[in-house]
Design an enzyme around this catalytic site. Structure first.
Site, mmCIF file in Angstrom:
data_model
loop_
_atom_site.group_PDB
_atom_site.id
_atom_site.type_symbol
_atom_site.label_atom_id
_atom_site.label_comp_id
_atom_site.label_asym_id
_atom_site.label_seq_id
_atom_site.Cartn_x
_atom_site.Cartn_y
_atom_site.Cartn_z
ATOM 1 C CB CYS A 1 -0.931 0.104 1.202
ATOM 2 S SG CYS A 1 -2.139 -1.339 1.277
ATOM 3 C CD GLU B 1 -2.808 4.068 2.459
ATOM 4 O OE1 GLU B 1 -4.001 4.356 2.526
ATOM 5 O OE2 GLU B 1 -2.305 3.183 1.829
ATOM 6 C CB CYS C 1 -6.396 -1.001 3.649
ATOM 7 S SG CYS C 1 -4.703 -1.603 4.188
ATOM 8 C CB CYS D 1 -2.506 1.028 5.763
ATOM 9 S SG CYS D 1 -1.679 0.370 4.374
#
Length: 154
Positions: free
Chosen positions: A67, A69, A107, A110
């Protein structure tokens, strides 16, 4: 819709901090978007005002994807030890989709990861027609607490 026609979603942000993070995440993904490779850009803010960027890395095996992030968190930790205070992520639309770029929440994985490293972090979320900073703990009120590290007070 061409890449140049996709609108920056930072204009719906209520605070200057959220507007700055969303604009940075949007600029990254607008520049680096590749269909089925890079669809989300993220920006993490440290307490000193530094903005650290991350790009979503898709993978042939979905579980191997990383991801944006998480990449932004890694970028931040490569350059500073300062506390991290906020995060924003922007999803760029696929050519087959109508609409513009949009702010997306982290998500679940994360949320866990970010809170492990920044227990007071806030995330930019779209609520109704506006976007604003919200404590990440509101999105993950019962975070997993293991025995690997000493407890972090909130």
């Amino acid at each position: 819709m061409t890449i140049s026609e996709v609108l920056d979603p930072s204009d719906i942000c209520q605070e200057e901090v959220s507007r700055r993070l969303v604009a940075a995440a949007y600029a990254l993904i607008a520049e680096r978007y590749v269909l089925d490779r890079h669809q989300i850009g993220a920006a993490v803010l440290d307490i000193n005002g530094g903005v650290h960027l991350g790009l979503h890395l898709d993978a042939m095996v979905g579980r191997a994807a990383v991801c944006a992030e998480a990449v932004a968190l890694g970028t931040a930790r490569m350059t500073t030890t300062a506390p991290l205070v906020a995060v924003a992520a922007v999803r760029f639309p696929k050519p087959t989709e109508d609409g513009s770029a949009r702010i997306v929440p982290p998500c679940g994985l994360c949320r866990e990861l970010l809170l492990d490293h920044a227990p007071d972090m806030q995330a930019v979320l779209t609520i109704g027609a506006a976007a604003r900073l919200v404590p990440l703990t509101r999105l993950l009120p019962d975070k997993y607490v293991g025995t690997k590290w000493p407890s972090v007070s909130r």
